[in-house]
Write a protein that holds these residues in place. Structure first.
Motif, PDB file in Angstrom:
ATOM      1  N   GLU A  40      -2.392   5.816  -0.576  1.00 17.93           N
ATOM      2  CA  GLU A  40      -3.458   4.835  -0.289  1.00 17.93           C
ATOM      3  C   GLU A  40      -3.714   4.738   1.218  1.00 17.93           C
ATOM      4  O   GLU A  40      -4.861   4.687   1.670  1.00 17.93           O
ATOM      5  CB  GLU A  40      -3.070   3.446  -0.844  1.00 17.93           C
ATOM      6  N   LYS A  49       0.856  -1.201   0.000  1.00 15.85           N
ATOM      7  CA  LYS A  49       0.000   0.000   0.000  1.00 15.85           C
ATOM      8  C   LYS A  49       0.890   1.249   0.000  1.00 15.85           C
ATOM      9  O   LYS A  49       1.792   1.373   0.831  1.00 15.85           O
ATOM     10  CB  LYS A  49      -0.905   0.022   1.236  1.00 15.85           C
ATOM     11  N   SER A  50       0.608   2.166  -0.908  1.00 17.39           N
ATOM     12  CA  SER A  50       1.410   3.393  -1.001  1.00 17.39           C
ATOM     13  C   SER A  50       0.977   4.378   0.092  1.00 17.39           C
ATOM     14  O   SER A  50      -0.097   4.220   0.689  1.00 17.39           O
ATOM     15  CB  SER A  50       1.212   4.034  -2.375  1.00 17.39           C
TER      16      SER A  50
END
Ligand SMILES: Cc1ncc(COP(=O)(O)O)c(C=O)c1O
Length: 412
Positions: free
Chosen positions: A101, A97-98
């Motif tokens: 995000e 997950k960035s």
């Protein structure tokens, strides 16, 4: 032959609708979801994993039948928010997950499944910058996963979750952070399991793990996500898993545990299922554009292939390629061995090998069954620039287009 377990008149629709298309049977999907819900106790929340099929109309049909959605990217989360689905209704898992995000998930108050210690640190940092708390579950990769799960995400070194041996340390860090609300434990160790006894054993192991972690760390989880893994029979000879049988297996395990250990008596339990909700209720239909007799083989070329229905090639989680259930909707006589391929310039675009089908002719409609999950969603739709298949939803009376075909370039 595995039957298409729905009432939608596929032959009749194929005769009048432009192929290639997907057809989903809405009423059958909803009835099946209700059967599963009825087999489970009220302490269980069912989540629909939208990665299986994020078609808006399907999601809208299923949302009233479930207690939440499992999303796997910021895109899915934002799309569901756009449909008016509240953030706390969603659980967000995924090994990469960035920061944007994570920021979105925290802002929308979705539950985040933490997949590593370093991800926990990133969540703490984003939540502290926002001056808020992130609601999380720690996803644990258990030491063992049953071999009866056709696809395994746990039980070995993998990107999914914190290894069981490191889980207590990560749980302690979560408890210690003022920016974390540790809500639950999440174990999704595998999927595509058709044996109720293996699903029950998997749930038992997850509850053992939760009990051990609570004892070791002092955590009190408000929920345990048992994963799921309810499978769909795709191939000849595979057993079917009825919703009431799978549901009863999980219900039995929970009933015993809640009696034996009071820490579980007020807890909520989650099952997150994708393919089980939609898999068997989708069919893909393409037309024969050529037939070649060559070197002892009869090769049937369709106007859609791996670009539309990638799992049929055997490259999506199968160890050995087997044929999906396939039907010639245009004729019933003269069965013979045929290979079925798509129109792409690659040998990977092989959809069925030595399938026994009524002798296909140019123009025939060919259907692949049980492709409601990971089919449209997991296909390289733009590869080679053919138009995408339209998607239709059967409502018990008629079928309507719920996503039209789109094309890279228009031509007459
Ligand atoms: C974390 C997680 N949850 C749920 C699912 C849904 O699995 P299925 O569609 O097989 O039920 C997957 C599938 O990969 C997953 O990785």
């Amino acid at each position: 032959m595995i039957p298409f377990l729905t009432d939608a008149p596929l032959e009749e629709l194929a005769a009048r609708i432009d192929a290639p298309f997907y057809l989903y049977d809405g009423p059958a999907m909803v009835a099946h979801a209700r059967e599963l819900r009825a087999a489970l106790p009220s302490c269980v929340d069912l989540l629909y994993c939208v990665k299986a099929n994020a078609n808006r109309s399907l999601v809208e049909l299923l949302v009233p039948e479930v207690q939440g959605l499992d999303v796997s990217s910021g895109g899915e989360l934002a799309f569901m928010r756009g449909l008016g689905i509240p953030g706390p209704f969603m659980s967000f898992a995924g090994p990469g997950k960035s920061l944007p995000e994570l920021s979105l998930a925290i802002r929308e108050r979705a539950s985040i499944s933490v997949e590593s210690e370093t991800e926990l640190h990133r969540i703490v940092s984003v939540a502290s910058q926002k001056g808020t708390k992130a609601s999380i579950a720690i996803r644990v990769n258990p030491k063992h996963t049953s071999k009866l799960f056709g696809m395994r995400m746990g039980g070995q070194a993998s990107a999914f979750g914190v290894p069981e041996e490191d889980a207590a340390a990560v749980v302690r860090q979560a408890i210690a952070s003022p920016h974390i609300d540790l809500d639950g434990l999440h174990v999704f160790a595998g999927t595509q399991c058709l044996e109720a006894s293996a699903l029950a054993e998997n749930a038992r192991q997850t509850l053992d793990l939760a009990a051990a972690l609570m004892t070791e760390t002092g955590a009190s989880f408000r929920h345990v996500n048992l994963g799921g893994g309810f499978g769909v029979p795709y191939f000849e000879g595979q057993p079917d898993l009825a919703p009431e049988v799978g549901g009863a297996a999980i219900a039995g395990v929970l009933e015993d545990r809640r009696l034996q250990d009071t820490r579980f008596s007020q807890m909520r339990f989650v099952l997150e299922l994708g393919r089980f909700f939609v898999g068997r209720f989708g069919a893909y239909v393409a037309r024969v554009i050529d037939v070649k007799e060559t070197r002892g083989k009869r090769i049937v070329v369709l106007d859609g292939g791996m670009n539309h229905v990638f799992p049929a090639t055997g490259n999506f989680g199968q160890l050995v390629k087997k044929n999906y259930p396939i039907v010639n909707l245009s004729r019933v006589d003269d069965p013979c061995l045929q290979d079925v391929v798509g129109p792409l310039c690659t040998p990977i675009d092989s959809l069925a090998r030595e399938a026994v089908l009524p002798r296909c002719r140019i123009g025939d409609a060919i259907a692949f069954l049980h492709v409601g999950a990971y089919s449209y969603a997991a296909s390289p739709l733009l590869f080679l620039g053919h138009p995408t298949p339209q998607e239709l939803l059967w409502n018990g009376v008629d079928a309507r287009v719920v996503r039209p075909s789109f094309t890279m370039g228009h031509f007459a």
